[in-house]
Write an enzyme that holds these catalytic residues in place. Structure first.
Site, PDB file in Angstrom:
ATOM      1  N   ASN A 216     -24.153  44.129  38.885  1.00 26.46           N
ATOM      2  CA  ASN A 216     -24.925  44.047  37.604  1.00 26.46           C
ATOM      3  C   ASN A 216     -26.806  43.410  37.688  1.00 26.46           C
ATOM      4  OD1 ASN A 216     -25.854  40.993  37.612  1.00 26.46           O
ATOM      5  ND2 ASN A 216     -23.678  40.408  37.516  1.00 26.46           N
ATOM      6  N   ASP A 285     -17.027  39.692  35.943  1.00 34.05           N
ATOM      7  CA  ASP A 285     -16.046  38.748  35.122  1.00 34.05           C
ATOM      8  C   ASP A 285     -14.851  39.993  35.609  1.00 34.05           C
ATOM      9  OD1 ASP A 285     -17.220  37.749  33.651  1.00 34.05           O
ATOM     10  OD2 ASP A 285     -18.142  39.056  31.864  1.00 34.05           O
ATOM     11  N   LYS A 295     -13.635  54.913  51.766  1.00 32.42           N
ATOM     12  CA  LYS A 295     -14.431  55.383  50.785  1.00 32.42           C
ATOM     13  C   LYS A 295     -13.563  56.498  50.214  1.00 32.42           C
ATOM     14  CE  LYS A 295     -18.386  58.142  50.636  1.00 32.42           C
ATOM     15  NZ  LYS A 295     -19.385  59.393  51.120  1.00 32.42           N
ATOM     16  N   PRO A 313     -11.926  34.413  38.472  1.00 35.77           N
ATOM     17  CA  PRO A 313     -11.794  33.391  38.002  1.00 35.77           C
ATOM     18  C   PRO A 313     -13.385  32.757  37.952  1.00 35.77           C
ATOM     19  CG  PRO A 313     -12.487  33.428  41.204  1.00 35.77           C
ATOM     20  CD  PRO A 313     -12.087  35.025  40.484  1.00 35.77           C
ATOM     21  N   ASP A 314     -13.266  32.470  36.196  1.00 36.80           N
ATOM     22  CA  ASP A 314     -14.298  30.885  36.215  1.00 36.80           C
ATOM     23  C   ASP A 314     -15.199  30.360  37.053  1.00 36.80           C
ATOM     24  OD1 ASP A 314     -16.177  30.151  34.368  1.00 36.80           O
ATOM     25  OD2 ASP A 314     -15.495  31.340  33.285  1.00 36.80           O
ATOM     26  N   ILE A 315     -15.846  30.013  37.562  1.00 38.53           N
ATOM     27  CA  ILE A 315     -16.635  29.909  38.652  1.00 38.53           C
ATOM     28  C   ILE A 315     -16.776  28.211  38.060  1.00 38.53           C
ATOM     29  CG2 ILE A 315     -18.247  29.421  40.296  1.00 38.53           C
ATOM     30  CD1 ILE A 315     -18.068  31.857  40.698  1.00 38.53           C
ATOM     31  N   PHE A 331     -24.499  28.805  31.475  1.00 40.13           N
ATOM     32  CA  PHE A 331     -25.615  29.777  30.843  1.00 40.13           C
ATOM     33  C   PHE A 331     -25.268  30.707  30.065  1.00 40.13           C
ATOM     34  CE2 PHE A 331     -30.324  29.940  32.718  1.00 40.13           C
ATOM     35  CZ  PHE A 331     -30.206  28.914  33.198  1.00 40.13           C
ATOM     36  N   LYS A 345     -18.588  28.598  24.605  1.00 36.76           N
ATOM     37  CA  LYS A 345     -18.259  28.555  26.168  1.00 36.76           C
ATOM     38  C   LYS A 345     -18.337  27.587  26.670  1.00 36.76           C
ATOM     39  CE  LYS A 345     -19.876  33.011  26.782  1.00 36.76           C
ATOM     40  NZ  LYS A 345     -20.856  34.615  27.123  1.00 36.76           N
TER      41      LYS A 345
HETATM   42  O1  C5P Z   1     -18.477  33.914  30.231  1.00 35.82           O
HETATM   43  P1  C5P Z   1     -19.526  34.251  30.703  1.00 35.82           P
HETATM   44  O2  C5P Z   1     -20.292  35.257  31.714  1.00 35.82           O
HETATM   45  O3  C5P Z   1     -20.816  34.909  29.200  1.00 35.82           O
HETATM   46  O4  C5P Z   1     -20.746  32.717  30.917  1.00 35.82           O
HETATM   47  C1  C5P Z   1     -21.724  32.409  31.242  1.00 35.82           C
HETATM   48  C2  C5P Z   1     -21.472  31.515  32.220  1.00 35.82           C
HETATM   49  O5  C5P Z   1     -20.291  30.931  32.742  1.00 35.82           O
HETATM   50  C3  C5P Z   1     -22.911  31.425  33.353  1.00 35.82           C
HETATM   51  O6  C5P Z   1     -23.362  29.949  33.671  1.00 35.82           O
HETATM   52  C4  C5P Z   1     -21.885  32.132  34.535  1.00 35.82           C
HETATM   53  O7  C5P Z   1     -22.757  31.681  36.121  1.00 35.82           O
HETATM   54  C5  C5P Z   1     -20.328  31.318  34.754  1.00 35.82           C
HETATM   55  N1  C5P Z   1     -19.377  31.960  34.980  1.00 35.82           N
HETATM   56  C6  C5P Z   1     -18.746  31.700  35.884  1.00 35.82           C
HETATM   57  N2  C5P Z   1     -17.657  32.543  36.573  1.00 35.82           N
HETATM   58  C7  C5P Z   1     -17.742  33.518  36.011  1.00 35.82           C
HETATM   59  C8  C5P Z   1     -17.959  33.841  34.925  1.00 35.82           C
HETATM   60  C9  C5P Z   1     -19.141  33.208  34.145  1.00 35.82           C
HETATM   61  O8  C5P Z   1     -19.409  30.679  36.937  1.00 35.82           O
HETATM   62  N3  C5P Z   1     -16.397  34.287  36.089  1.00 35.82           N
END
Ligand code: C5P
Length: 420
Positions: A216, A285, A295, A313-315, A331, A345
């Protein structure tokens, strides 16, 4: 007006220019320092005038340029001793090998060297010379000794030189010199003394094959600005950053990662040593379910290509759900229903604070110099107006430090009243 501008307001900087090709950058440097509120007086060595004229420097600084010790006209204005007393900082940029040697020797053979001897102001040397001259043992010796004598050495930078050589010896870029000057005059805040802060920043890149990836437009600037200011306010900062071209802020421990999985691993590794976690990264995501080892070829049989992606995974949620969780700040970049989505969130990820920005508005957020944020906690809302990202970082860190302190106080009280 941004805070950066205020930090140089009224600061008196004596810019000493010696004879190197980088002298041509001094006009821009002077303008930029003045834009931030500094008052600049220029002193040039004789050889500097072979590279840039006193008239140019007079026009950009707004003052007569002094260059001779024995100039009655200049002495009738601000004499050389007065000029030395006037300065809050002497910035020698570019500083040639010859000027450095003369400083080391304590010479007073020209106006500039005399001023350096006569002034009690801090003196900054921005070396600029051919790499062999820089690496020569005499120059290295002189610089080391000058540093011991409390001169500040900024640079040199590394890269292509006027003569075509590639190596150390370039004067630092104007942006860098301006930023270091601002940092130099920035009063040291200590609100984060002894606090360990981990910040994620930048984009992640999710490989599809050896040459392609999904990513991105995140520049990383917001996270790097937070790291810079947090360090200035006393924090021990770990910056876990996806691919960006930004230089590592001073005294910040940086871990370079590429993918979301790598960022997760690096983040979890810091938890036991982390008081505050700020998730500023724009984490992808999804990632490819399988990364092709070769390739991916376009084929003549098919007009489309189907990629199977799996969720990353959501970090920050993983950090916030950890038994040893730090104070967590996320954020949220939104294009609509900012408050509703951000509060959603905050709750679903179990965060303490969330900083939301409207990325649909032009000139803020992603890949831009500026940002505006609305910050939500469970009970409160704070607005940070559109400003450059360093200023926004200052205001956000102020909110974080206050809320974090409140939470520590609440936790302590709870522990006192609850014997379990
Ligand atoms: O769900 P969204 O991407 O909008 O959430 C944004 C927040 O979650 C940010 O703080 C981003 O750094 C964190 N995030 C994360 N891991 C992900 C997706 C988002 O830590 N896979």
């Amino acid at each position: 007006m941004s805070m950066d501008m205020q930090f140089l307001a009224g600061k008196k900087i004596l810019l000493g220019i010696s004879g190197g090709i980088a002298a041509y950058k001094c006009a821009e440097l002077t303008r930029r320092l003045r834009d931030h509120g500094a008052d600049i007086r220029v002193v040039m060595t004789k050889s500097a005038q072979e590279f840039i004229t006193p008239l140019t420097m007079q026009a950009v600084s707004g003052h007569i340029v002094a260059s001779s010790l024995l100039d009655p006209q200049a002495e009738a204005g601000m004499g050389h001793i007065e000029l030395g007393k006037w300065a809050d900082m002497i910035l020698l940029a570019p500083a040639t090998a010859n000027l450095i040697a003369r400083l080391h020797g304590g010479f007073a053979d020209e106006l500039l060297t005399t001023l350096c001897l006569a002034s009690t102001a801090p003196i900054v040397i921005a070396p600029a010379m051919n790499m062999q001259m820089y690496l020569a043992s005499a120059t290295q010796y002189n610089l080391k000794r000058l540093e011991k004598r409390h001169f500040f050495i900024w640079g040199p930078g590394y890269g292509i030189q006027a003569c075509g050589d590639v190596g150390p010896g370039r004067m630092l870029e104007t942006d860098d010199l301006v930023q270091r000057t601002i940092d130099f005059f920035t009063p040291k805040e200590t609100v984060f003394e002894g606090v360990n802060i981990t910040i994620t920043a930048g984009p992640t890149q999710e490989a599809l094959d050896p040459v392609r990836y999904i990513s991105n437009h995140s520049s990383g600037k917001m996270g790097f600005a937070l790291a810079t200011i947090a360090e200035q306010w006393g924090a021990n900062v770990t910056l876990i950053s996806g691919p960006t071209a930004l230089p590592t802020p001073k005294n910040v421990h940086r871990e370079k990662v590429v993918s979301a999985l790598q960022m997760l691993k690096a983040s979890i590794n810091t938890i036991n040593n982390c008081d505050i976690f700020i998730g500023c990264a724009a984490v992808a995501d999804y990632r490819a379910q399988d990364i092709c080892q070769q390739k991916i070829k376009k084929t003549s049989q098919s007009e489309d290509l189907i990629l199977r992606l799996v969720k990353n995974p959501d970090i920050i949620a993983s950090v916030a759900n950890h038994p040893n969780r730090p104070y967590c700040v996320g954020f949220a970049a939104e294009t609509e229903s900012l408050e509703q989505y951000a509060r959603g969130k905050l709750k679903s990820k179990k965060l303490d604070l969330i900083a939301a920005n409207d990325v649909a508005k032009e000139g803020q957020g992603f890949n831009s110099e500026k940002n505006a944020l609305t910050v939500f906690s469970n009970r409160q809302r704070f607005d940070i107006k559109l400003a450059d990202k360093k200023e926004v970082a200052r205001q956000l860190l102020k909110i974080i430090s206050e809320q974090y302190q409140k939470k520590l106080t609440r936790d302590t009280k709870n522990n006192e009243t609850d014997p379990t």
